[in-house]
Write an enzyme that holds these catalytic residues in place. Sequence first.
Site, PDB file in Angstrom:
ATOM      1  N   GLU A 201      -8.588   9.499   4.088  1.00  0.00           N
ATOM      2  CA  GLU A 201      -8.868   8.086   4.307  1.00  0.00           C
ATOM      3  C   GLU A 201      -9.349   7.872   5.736  1.00  0.00           C
ATOM      4  O   GLU A 201      -9.035   8.653   6.630  1.00  0.00           O
ATOM      5  CB  GLU A 201      -7.600   7.261   4.102  1.00  0.00           C
ATOM      6  N   GLU A 202     -10.023   6.745   5.915  1.00  0.00           N
ATOM      7  CA  GLU A 202     -10.532   6.417   7.248  1.00  0.00           C
ATOM      8  C   GLU A 202      -9.416   6.147   8.246  1.00  0.00           C
ATOM      9  O   GLU A 202      -9.651   6.152   9.453  1.00  0.00           O
ATOM     10  CB  GLU A 202     -11.470   5.204   7.179  1.00  0.00           C
ATOM     11  N   SER A 203      -8.215   5.885   7.757  1.00  0.00           N
ATOM     12  CA  SER A 203      -7.103   5.480   8.618  1.00  0.00           C
ATOM     13  C   SER A 203      -6.370   6.688   9.202  1.00  0.00           C
ATOM     14  O   SER A 203      -5.159   6.647   9.340  1.00  0.00           O
ATOM     15  CB  SER A 203      -6.156   4.593   7.825  1.00  0.00           C
TER      16      SER A 203
ATOM     17  N   ARG B 220      -8.975  -6.368   7.476  1.00  0.00           N
ATOM     18  CA  ARG B 220      -9.681  -5.163   7.915  1.00  0.00           C
ATOM     19  C   ARG B 220     -11.145  -5.283   7.498  1.00  0.00           C
ATOM     20  O   ARG B 220     -11.452  -5.515   6.329  1.00  0.00           O
ATOM     21  CB  ARG B 220      -9.078  -3.919   7.273  1.00  0.00           C
TER      22      ARG B 220
ATOM     23  N   THR C  55       0.835  -1.205   0.000  1.00  0.00           N
ATOM     24  CA  THR C  55       0.000   0.000   0.000  1.00  0.00           C
ATOM     25  C   THR C  55       0.871   1.256   0.000  1.00  0.00           C
ATOM     26  O   THR C  55       0.540   2.264  -0.613  1.00  0.00           O
ATOM     27  CB  THR C  55      -0.910   0.035   1.254  1.00  0.00           C
TER      28      THR C  55
ATOM     29  N   ASP D 162       5.707   8.616  10.493  1.00  0.00           N
ATOM     30  CA  ASP D 162       6.290   9.483   9.463  1.00  0.00           C
ATOM     31  C   ASP D 162       5.511  10.788   9.295  1.00  0.00           C
ATOM     32  O   ASP D 162       5.736  11.524   8.329  1.00  0.00           O
ATOM     33  CB  ASP D 162       6.397   8.733   8.135  1.00  0.00           C
TER      34      ASP D 162
ATOM     35  N   THR E 225      -7.762   2.191  -1.485  1.00  0.00           N
ATOM     36  CA  THR E 225      -6.957   2.556  -0.320  1.00  0.00           C
ATOM     37  C   THR E 225      -5.517   2.896  -0.713  1.00  0.00           C
ATOM     38  O   THR E 225      -4.927   2.225  -1.547  1.00  0.00           O
ATOM     39  CB  THR E 225      -6.954   1.371   0.673  1.00  0.00           C
TER      40      THR E 225
ATOM     41  N   ARG F 124       7.913  -2.740   2.877  1.00  0.00           N
ATOM     42  CA  ARG F 124       8.101  -2.831   4.329  1.00  0.00           C
ATOM     43  C   ARG F 124       8.493  -4.244   4.704  1.00  0.00           C
ATOM     44  O   ARG F 124       7.832  -5.194   4.302  1.00  0.00           O
ATOM     45  CB  ARG F 124       6.820  -2.465   5.073  1.00  0.00           C
TER      46      ARG F 124
ATOM     47  N   SER G  92       6.184   3.904   8.505  1.00  0.00           N
ATOM     48  CA  SER G  92       5.059   4.621   9.089  1.00  0.00           C
ATOM     49  C   SER G  92       4.734   4.188  10.514  1.00  0.00           C
ATOM     50  O   SER G  92       5.583   4.293  11.388  1.00  0.00           O
ATOM     51  CB  SER G  92       3.843   4.480   8.176  1.00  0.00           C
ATOM     52  N   HIS G  93       3.525   3.663  10.723  1.00  0.00           N
ATOM     53  CA  HIS G  93       3.102   3.337  12.092  1.00  0.00           C
ATOM     54  C   HIS G  93       3.680   2.025  12.600  1.00  0.00           C
ATOM     55  O   HIS G  93       3.507   1.684  13.763  1.00  0.00           O
ATOM     56  CB  HIS G  93       1.577   3.268  12.146  1.00  0.00           C
TER      57      HIS G  93
ATOM     58  N   ASP H 240       2.409  11.563   8.520  1.00  0.00           N
ATOM     59  CA  ASP H 240       1.399  11.820   7.488  1.00  0.00           C
ATOM     60  C   ASP H 240      -0.023  11.583   7.978  1.00  0.00           C
ATOM     61  O   ASP H 240      -0.979  11.966   7.312  1.00  0.00           O
ATOM     62  CB  ASP H 240       1.679  11.035   6.195  1.00  0.00           C
ATOM     63  N   ARG H 241      -0.168  10.962   9.160  1.00  0.00           N
ATOM     64  CA  ARG H 241      -1.535  10.733   9.635  1.00  0.00           C
ATOM     65  C   ARG H 241      -1.757  11.414  10.978  1.00  0.00           C
ATOM     66  O   ARG H 241      -0.800  11.787  11.654  1.00  0.00           O
ATOM     67  CB  ARG H 241      -1.816   9.235   9.719  1.00  0.00           C
TER      68      ARG H 241
ATOM     69  N   LYS I 255      10.076   4.028   0.521  1.00  0.00           N
ATOM     70  CA  LYS I 255       9.108   4.324  -0.534  1.00  0.00           C
ATOM     71  C   LYS I 255       9.659   5.403  -1.459  1.00  0.00           C
ATOM     72  O   LYS I 255      10.446   6.257  -1.046  1.00  0.00           O
ATOM     73  CB  LYS I 255       7.742   4.714   0.042  1.00  0.00           C
TER      74      LYS I 255
ATOM     75  N   ASP J  56       1.473   9.908  13.373  1.00  0.00           N
ATOM     76  CA  ASP J  56       2.098   8.588  13.252  1.00  0.00           C
ATOM     77  C   ASP J  56       3.599   8.711  12.997  1.00  0.00           C
ATOM     78  O   ASP J  56       4.161   9.813  13.006  1.00  0.00           O
ATOM     79  CB  ASP J  56       1.404   7.763  12.162  1.00  0.00           C
TER      80      ASP J  56
ATOM     81  N   LYS K 292      -0.598  12.611   2.426  1.00  0.00           N
ATOM     82  CA  LYS K 292      -1.426  12.963   3.558  1.00  0.00           C
ATOM     83  C   LYS K 292      -0.545  13.695   4.557  1.00  0.00           C
ATOM     84  O   LYS K 292       0.667  13.543   4.553  1.00  0.00           O
ATOM     85  CB  LYS K 292      -2.106  11.741   4.162  1.00  0.00           C
TER      86      LYS K 292
END
Length: 545
Positions: free
Chosen positions: A365-367, A498, A19, A281, A346, A23, A114-115, A283-284, A127, A279, A378
């Site tokens: 996004e919902e995340s 999910r 995604t 990095d 997503t 990773r 990320s997280h 972005d969220r 990435k 998070d 983001k």
Amino acid sequence: MSTTKTIHTRPFAGQKPGTSGLRKKVAEFTQAHYLENFVQAIFNMLGDCRGKRLAVGGDGRYYNRQAVQIIARMAAANGFGKLLIGRDGLFSTPAMSCVIRKYATDGGIILSASHNPGGPDADFGIKFNGANGGPAPESAGEAIYRQTLSIDKYLILDSEDIELGRIGKTELGGMEIEIIDPVADYAGLMASIFDFDKISQLLVNRRFHMCFDAMHAVTGPYAREILEDRLGAKPGTVINGVPDESFGGGHPDPNLVQARELVDRMNGDAPLAFGAASDGDGDRNMVLGSGFYINPCDSLAVLAANAGLVPGYGEGLAGVARSMPTSRALDRVAQSLEIPCYETPTGWKFFGNLMDAGKITICGEESFGTGSNHVREKDGLWAVLFWLNIIVESRKPARSIVREHWQRFGRDYFTRHDFEGIDSARAAEMIERLRERASGLAGERAGELRIQAADDFAYTDPVDGSASTGQGVRIFFDDGSRAVFRLSGTGTANATLRLYCDKYETDPSLMELDTQRTLAQSLQAAGEIAGIAEFTGRTAPDVIT
Ligand code: VG1
Ligand code: CO
């Protein structure tokens, strides 16, 4: 003297970006040639690298610095003209996007998972973002992957490590290296979008207390400079603000479970008006009102509905977009604003084309991810500043803003249930079976509900026509609720299922119900249709957001 070496190598299996990039466990990444192969695959995908310019930086996790050194040596050996590196090898993901765009580099490499937790026994990631500042589209990810399958050599300079801690220009094997402040350009961009004077008046107010939890990850220096130094928030507003290689042993995932310290402070003796966390990095984001959790889908809808209050969006929104599993709260705002609303798979890589083509201004996004066309990623801190700008202009607390939003647009109850660490083969089998059955599910009963429609979500990019299939199975029930199934593409071990569920409510007296209870019937029905218990051996999810 430094010399270029050609190192012979063999492909590693599984270097397929998910995604959000590649990773893996640190142990896998630190094997001889593993990172190098992937970096050379990126360079090969780019073609002739001579003279090209690249930005490099990461979220500060374990192996970040070493990876920057390797990438610098390889970039020099491959003939790159210039490398822009964040001091100490740091860049948040949105700041990287900002830097790529501002300095018009040919792209950037972000070192982050990320997280996902960091440290020698945890995860690492890499990435590639393109010249527009956004995540490589699926086609570029595929091209990189193809390169990894046939790679037999990479180029690297035999040289000393470069000094990452000092701002300024140096040179490595004929390539220029510039170490820049990772925060300054990004902070400047934020100041150009939001009303810093007004936000500052709010933050210095003795009655307005807020807390920002950087979760020991990369956002710490950004939040400190912007919130405390520039906007004058009280010292200590930013907690866990020093990036740590293993994120203080936690998961830098901004949700109610992981951001425990923030949640405790919100509910502590001296109640806070506003809370936020970001998070790994940066972005969220998660935003919290006083005693009030704001669902990310609602947060996105509120930002879009109130964009007119923010100087950077005063001219209105061209359109908006959300990922498919995200609730349809945003769609209702778009309808009232009479602007288009796009539904994408997503992952942020699908928003870039829409922004580049001027079709959308805000997306999410919902995340816990929201962003706009100010960059192509983001952006956690951006969302926090957006909220503060709305709070100060509307003179209302976050909680009232959300409640009034529900009264006006109706409420989309939303939840996500994650079943983590499940057997990959069984999980794949479950999704496969759902896919096969999807088109025939309409009309079937499931518990108290009847299925109105079901499909396997596919997306055709309205800009370049590229198609993405198999993006999640959607089930629409006759009570207006919806369930979505997909497997995570960011994990490093086993599979994560999910299950997303939402339901629209318009009765003004039913706006304050318990989310889990409201969605229980649909979740139950969805679980039965998919056979979650049978395939995963689980009767309850590990994480509920
Ligand atoms: C998750 C989220 C997705 C997000 C992605 C990357 O992906 O669901 O919405 O874009 O993480 O975010 P998945 O495939 O695990 O569901 V980040 O902050 O990790 O770059
Ligand atoms: Co992230």
